[in-house]
Design a protein around this motif. Structure first.
Motif, short mmCIF file in Angstrom:
data_model
loop_
_atom_site.label_atom_id
_atom_site.label_comp_id
_atom_site.label_asym_id
_atom_site.label_seq_id
_atom_site.Cartn_x
_atom_site.Cartn_y
_atom_site.Cartn_z
N ARG A 151 17.64 42.86 50.16
CA ARG A 151 18.59 42.30 49.20
C ARG A 151 18.06 41.03 48.55
N ASN A 152 17.32 40.21 49.30
CA ASN A 152 16.88 38.91 48.77
C ASN A 152 15.38 38.69 48.92
N ARG A 153 14.62 39.76 49.06
CA ARG A 153 13.17 39.56 49.20
C ARG A 153 12.42 40.83 48.81
N ASN A 154 11.14 40.62 48.47
CA ASN A 154 10.23 41.74 48.25
C ASN A 154 8.81 41.21 48.32
N ARG A 155 7.84 42.13 48.16
CA ARG A 155 6.44 41.76 48.33
C ARG A 155 5.66 41.95 47.03
N ILE A 156 4.66 41.09 46.84
CA ILE A 156 3.71 41.26 45.76
C ILE A 156 2.31 41.36 46.35
N ARG A 157 1.36 41.78 45.52
CA ARG A 157 -0.03 41.95 45.96
C ARG A 157 -0.78 40.63 45.84
N THR A 158 -1.59 40.33 46.84
CA THR A 158 -2.48 39.17 46.82
C THR A 158 -3.88 39.63 47.19
N LYS A 159 -4.82 38.74 47.04
CA LYS A 159 -6.21 39.05 47.39
C LYS A 159 -6.33 39.38 48.87
N GLU A 160 -5.52 38.71 49.69
CA GLU A 160 -5.58 38.91 51.14
C GLU A 160 -4.74 40.10 51.60
N ILE A 177 3.47 34.48 41.32
CA ILE A 177 3.35 35.54 40.32
C ILE A 177 2.29 35.19 39.29
N ARG A 178 2.27 33.95 38.84
CA ARG A 178 1.23 33.53 37.87
C ARG A 178 -0.15 33.61 38.49
N PHE A 215 0.77 40.96 31.62
CA PHE A 215 1.40 39.72 32.08
C PHE A 215 2.14 39.02 30.95
N ASP A 216 1.48 38.82 29.83
CA ASP A 216 2.10 38.09 28.72
C ASP A 216 3.30 38.83 28.15
N ILE A 229 7.26 44.93 39.92
CA ILE A 229 6.52 44.08 38.98
C ILE A 229 5.02 44.23 39.17
N ASP A 230 4.58 44.64 40.35
CA ASP A 230 3.16 44.89 40.55
C ASP A 230 2.67 45.97 39.62
#
Length: 240
Positions: free
Chosen positions: A40-49, A87-88, A97-98, A212-213
């Motif tokens: 409900r209040n969280r999710n994951r994005i991709r990072t280099k790690e 995110i940036r 992105f833009d 968004i990924d």
């Protein structure tokens, strides 16, 4: 008419939007108990790690049993700076992105008060980017009795919106009493979703991230990827 009934989520995963695509009417299940360890209040994005959690802080102390539509975002805006900075950092060089970031930034910066308001704004924003126009309503608006068991409530919501079928998430198999749908004359189908593999901004692939990924990496091709199977390379800059 096919209904989909899902709880509100923060920047949901791609499968959420596959269900939205399948819906004639999409019911946001806002009057059930908030799960503070859920999506409900969280999710994951991709990072280099690997991945990073983006969590919206909410008020839970002394609020056991609160419904999704009663949850309020905690005061203070440090989380907004953290989310937007992450995110940036991790998507700033992606193809689309833009195109998407300015609207996402405005939505997050303006967030205050009810968590549901933020989640609904982000749902409509992502749905618009994906070209999805569906009838969306809140379960709390339907005045379905709350003293029903989980299956009976779903059946009554379907009947309230005039749906003849329900497209349910795969986890519904664990608790739904299918015979109750049969007696009510409502067909039941479960999502059997094979997550697409698509190019991300870092080597390798991680599934079940926020939508968004996909949107940042693939822009206008995102909806086609959600509905497809297989592997999708990154688009050229002109295709984003």
């Amino acid at each position: 008419m096919r209904a989909v009934i899902l709880q509100p989520s923060y920047l949901p995963w791609v499968g959420y939007f596959e269900q939205l695509h399948q819906a004639d009417v999409f019911v946001v299940y806002d009057d059930v108990q908030f799960d503070k360890h859920g999506w409900r209040n969280r999710n994951r994005i991709r990072t280099k790690e690997g991945t990073e959690w983006l969590t919206v802080p909410v008020q839970t102390k002394g609020r056991f049993g609160q419904r999704n539509n009663e949850v309020r975002i905690s005061e203070g805006g440090r989380w907004k700076k953290k989310h937007l900075g992450a995110i940036r950092q991790h998507y700033g060089m992606t193809k689309a992105f833009d195109l998407h970031y300015p609207q996402l930034e405005r939505a997050i910066l303006h967030a205050h008060g009810p968590l549901l308001g933020l989640n609904l704004e982000l749902l409509h924003l992502a749905a618009g980017w994906l070209g999805l126009e569906r009838k969306v309503c809140l379960s709390s608006e339907l005045r379905v009795p709350e003293n029903l068991n989980p299956t009976e409530r779903l059946v009554e919501i379907c009947l309230a919106v005039g749906a003849s079928s329900l497209y349910e998430g795969a986890s519904g198999r664990n608790y739904i009493e299918e015979e109750r749908f049969t007696r009510a004359g409502v067909q039941l189908a479960y999502q059997d979703y094979e997550h697409p593999v698509y190019a991300q901004q870092y080597p390798g692939f991680v599934s079940h991230l926020s939508v968004i990924d996909l949107l940042f990496n693939h822009g206008k091709d995102s909806m086609a990827i959600i509905l497809s199977q297989g592997v999708h390379p990154l688009p050229s800059s002109s295709e984003a």
